[in-house]
Design a protein around this motif. Structure first.
Motif, PDB file in Angstrom:
ATOM      1  N   THR A   7       0.869  -1.204   0.016  1.00 33.85           N
ATOM      2  CA  THR A   7       0.044   0.010   0.030  1.00 33.85           C
ATOM      3  C   THR A   7       0.917   1.155   0.043  1.00 33.85           C
ATOM      4  OG1 THR A   7      -0.157   0.110   2.338  1.00 33.85           O
ATOM      5  CG2 THR A   7      -1.752  -1.140   1.391  1.00 33.85           C
ATOM      6  N   LYS A   9       3.057   2.070  -2.368  1.00 33.87           N
ATOM      7  CA  LYS A   9       3.335   2.564  -3.993  1.00 33.87           C
ATOM      8  C   LYS A   9       1.750   2.702  -4.419  1.00 33.87           C
ATOM      9  CE  LYS A   9       7.502  -0.097  -4.293  1.00 33.87           C
ATOM     10  NZ  LYS A   9       8.409  -0.924  -5.109  1.00 33.87           N
ATOM     11  N   ASN A  11      -1.145   2.500  -7.248  1.00 30.07           N
ATOM     12  CA  ASN A  11      -1.457   1.363  -8.106  1.00 30.07           C
ATOM     13  C   ASN A  11      -2.817   2.013  -9.117  1.00 30.07           C
ATOM     14  OD1 ASN A  11      -4.208  -0.608  -8.261  1.00 30.07           O
ATOM     15  ND2 ASN A  11      -2.190  -1.847  -8.436  1.00 30.07           N
ATOM     16  N   ARG A  14      -6.420   1.471  -7.953  1.00 32.97           N
ATOM     17  CA  ARG A  14      -6.774   2.013  -6.842  1.00 32.97           C
ATOM     18  C   ARG A  14      -7.074   3.678  -7.210  1.00 32.97           C
ATOM     19  NH1 ARG A  14      -3.035  -1.762  -3.578  1.00 32.97           N
ATOM     20  NH2 ARG A  14      -1.790   0.163  -3.717  1.00 32.97           N
ATOM     21  N   ASN A  25      -8.764   2.684  -1.665  1.00 33.65           N
ATOM     22  CA  ASN A  25      -7.618   3.113  -2.401  1.00 33.65           C
ATOM     23  C   ASN A  25      -6.913   3.667  -0.962  1.00 33.65           C
ATOM     24  OD1 ASN A  25      -8.662   6.061  -1.414  1.00 33.65           O
ATOM     25  ND2 ASN A  25     -10.117   5.127  -3.260  1.00 33.65           N
ATOM     26  N   ASP A  29      -1.808   6.002  -3.274  1.00 34.01           N
ATOM     27  CA  ASP A  29      -2.765   6.089  -4.505  1.00 34.01           C
ATOM     28  C   ASP A  29      -3.321   7.437  -4.476  1.00 34.01           C
ATOM     29  OD1 ASP A  29      -2.348   3.154  -4.757  1.00 34.01           O
ATOM     30  OD2 ASP A  29      -3.913   3.020  -2.983  1.00 34.01           O
ATOM     31  N   ASP A 111      -2.867  -6.929 -13.461  1.00 36.45           N
ATOM     32  CA  ASP A 111      -2.240  -6.402 -11.826  1.00 36.45           C
ATOM     33  C   ASP A 111      -3.128  -7.070 -11.034  1.00 36.45           C
ATOM     34  OD1 ASP A 111      -1.629  -5.117  -9.631  1.00 36.45           O
ATOM     35  OD2 ASP A 111      -3.000  -3.378 -10.119  1.00 36.45           O
ATOM     36  N   VAL A 113      -2.954  -7.213  -7.811  1.00 40.20           N
ATOM     37  CA  VAL A 113      -3.838  -6.449  -6.646  1.00 40.20           C
ATOM     38  C   VAL A 113      -5.146  -6.117  -7.188  1.00 40.20           C
ATOM     39  CG1 VAL A 113      -3.967  -4.150  -5.829  1.00 40.20           C
ATOM     40  CG2 VAL A 113      -1.822  -5.071  -6.109  1.00 40.20           C
ATOM     41  N   GLY A 216       3.939   4.639 -11.805  1.00 40.45           N
ATOM     42  CA  GLY A 216       3.131   3.531 -11.891  1.00 40.45           C
ATOM     43  C   GLY A 216       3.241   2.908 -13.071  1.00 40.45           C
TER      44      GLY A 216
END
Length: 270
Positions: A7, A9, A11, A14, A25, A29, A111, A113, A216
Motif C-alpha cells: 500500500t 506504492k 496502484n 486504486r 484506495n 494512491d 495487475d 492487486v 506507476g
C-alpha cells in the motif's frame, strides 16, 4: 504464495477508484492521483465519463442479445453508491445483468492487486461472474482461460470484449494488434467496446509525462489516426468514435462543449 498488498506504492486501479469517489484506495494512491490531477484537472470527470459510457455500451450490447462479456484491464468492478441514491454508473456485471438473465462476465486484469480486490468484491455472487489474471497482449490465453470457460464462456457464440482505458498502456502498434487479434478470434456478431485517452496537439504527450512521473504503469499518447485505426475492419456503431461523454448520452444525459482532452470511445461490431 500470494504476496501481501503493497500500500506504499501507487496502484492505477486504486487511483482510478479514488478519482471515481470509491473507498478502495490508500494514501499513496491518493497522492499520485492528485499529482496527476494537477496537470489535468478534469481527469476525475473524464474517469466518470468513461464509466458512464461503459454502462451505456454494455446496456446497448446486451440489448442486441449478447450474453457474455470479457472486461479486459477492468480494475475494480465496483459502482460507488450513496444510500437512497442511484448509482452514478454500473459495473459490467451489473449493467449486463440489468438487461440479461445471468450473463457470463469475466473481469480480467494484469495487475494481481486488482484481481485480488475484484475477487473479494465478487465473493458470494454469481458463479458466472469471475475475476482472473490475464494479459491483454495475449488474447488467446484469455479466451482459453479455464476459469472463464468454467463460468460458461462459449467461444462459438457472440461475445463482447471491453478494452476500456487500457490501450494507452501499450504503444500504438501493440494496441492495434490486440484489437485485431481479439476481433479475429471472436464469433460473428460480437462487439468490441473501446475507450482511450486522447488530447489535441501537445496535450497528450504532456499528460503522458505527468502520469509517467508517478512511477506507476507507463502510458503512451496516441494520435487520432492511430485511435481510429483500432476500428479498421469493424462495423462502427453510430455515432462512431466520439468523446465518451457524448456517446449515446441518454443515460444519464451529459452535455460537454468540444474540449482539448477527453476519453474517446466507440463500439465496433464483427
Amino acid at each position: 504464495m500470494t504476496q501481501p498488498l503493497d500500500t506504499t506504492k501507487p496502484n492505477i486501479a486504486r487511483m482510478y477508484d479514488y478519482w471515481l469517489g470509491g473507498k478502495d484506495n490508500f494514501e499513496a494512491d491518493r497522492e499520485a492521483a492528485e499529482a496527476v490531477r494537477e496537470g489535468r484537472p478534469e481527469v476525475a470527470e473524464q474517469a466518470l465519463d468513461n464509466k458512464r459510457f461503459l454502462t451505456r455500451a454494455v446496456t446497448y450490447v446486451a440489448g442486441k442479445g449478447v450474453r457474455q462479456f470479457l472486461d479486459i484491464g477492468s480494475g475494480l468492478p465496483t459502482s460507488p453508491r450513496q444510500a437512497g441514491d442511484p448509482a452514478p454508473w454500473l459495473a459490467t456485471h451489473e449493467a449486463a445483468g440489468a438487461v440479461a438473465t445471468d450473463p457470463v462476465v469475466a473481469y480480467v486484469d494484469y495487475d494481481p492487486v486488482a484481481v485480488l480486490h475484484s475477487q473479494a468484491l465478487l465473493t458470494g455472487g454469481s458463479r458466472r461472474v469471475v475475476a482472473v489474471g490475464g494479459d491483454m497482449r495475449d488474447p488467446a490465453a484469455i479466451l482459453a482461460h479455464d476459469d472463464i470457460r468454467g463460468a460458461g464462456f462459449d467461444p462459438d457464440a457472440p461475445a463482447c470484449v471491453i478494452l476500456a482505458c487500457v490501450l494507452h498502456f501499450v504503444d500504438a502498434p501493440t494496441a492495434r494488434g490486440i484489437v485485431t487479434t481479439f476481433a479475429q478470434a471472436l464469433a460473428s456478431g460480437s462487439y468490441l467496446v473501446i475507450s482511450i485517452g486522447f488530447a489535441r496537439g501537445q496535450g497528450g504527450e504532456d499528460f503522458a509525462r505527468a502520469y509517467n512521473a508517478q512511477g506507476g504503469a507507463r502510458i503512451y499518447a496516441q494520435s487520432w489516426e492511430q485511435i481510429t485505426a483500432l476500428f479498421d475492419g469493424l462495423e462502427l456503431v453510430p455515432p462512431g468514435i466520439v468523446d465518451s461523454a457524448t456517446w449515446r448520452p441518454e443515460w444519464p444525459q451529459t452535455v460537454h462543449p468540444d474540449r482539448a482532452s477527453m476519453i474517446v470511445a466507440g463500439i465496433g461490431r464483427r
